[in-house]
Design a protein around this motif. Structure first.
Motif: not given
Length: 152
Positions: A10-12, A35-39, A43-46
């Protein structure tokens, strides 16, 4: 935060093109759209994903003359550093500023139109800052690598 293979994919993908839909990203990761949306939200929250930006081509806006300026300050007191950093934040030509070790105190990445524009910036703005003792400039001949992509 512990990252797994799907997070890395996802990051890439987002670093290559953050305008991809969650459906497109789901196909790349073999996860559901939910699941993609939640991940991505995790990543944004963290703070792994800080922000989304548009990368502008400097040539298209006539700001493709890149200069690295080493700056030495008169004093190294906390107040002097803070004053210099506040002053630098007001100069739009300075696109990056790093407090560094070594012979100089700061390294600036400056983007301007041409040598005349740089000279004007140097004489009228940068060296007029009272906190600066000296500067040394290096002009970019050729950009070999420039990426915004980070991967652990």
């Amino acid at each position: 935060m512990k990252l797994d293979t799907a997070d890395l994919i996802l990051m890439d993908a987002l670093q290559s093109d953050c305008k991809q839909t969650h459906k497109q990203l789901a196909l790349k990761t073999e996860l559901s759209v939910t699941a993609v949306h939640e991940r991505i939200k995790k990543l944004e929250r963290n703070g792994v994903i800080r922000q989304y930006v548009a990368l502008i081509d400097p040539k298209r806006i006539d700001l493709d003359f890149m200069v690295f300026c080493h700056v030495k300050l008169v004093q190294h007191a906390k107040a002097s550093l803070a004053l210099f950093e506040a002053d630098i934040m007001e100069l739009p030509e300075v696109v990056e500023c790093f407090h560094v070790s070594g012979s100089y105190d700061y390294l600036l990445k400056v983007m301007v139109q041409d040598m005349n524009h740089f000279r004007s910036f140097l004489v009228n703005k940068l060296t007029s800052l009272k906190s600066i003792s000296s500067t040394e400039s290096s002009f970019v001949i050729n950009q070999v690598q420039n990426t915004t992509k980070l991967m652990p």
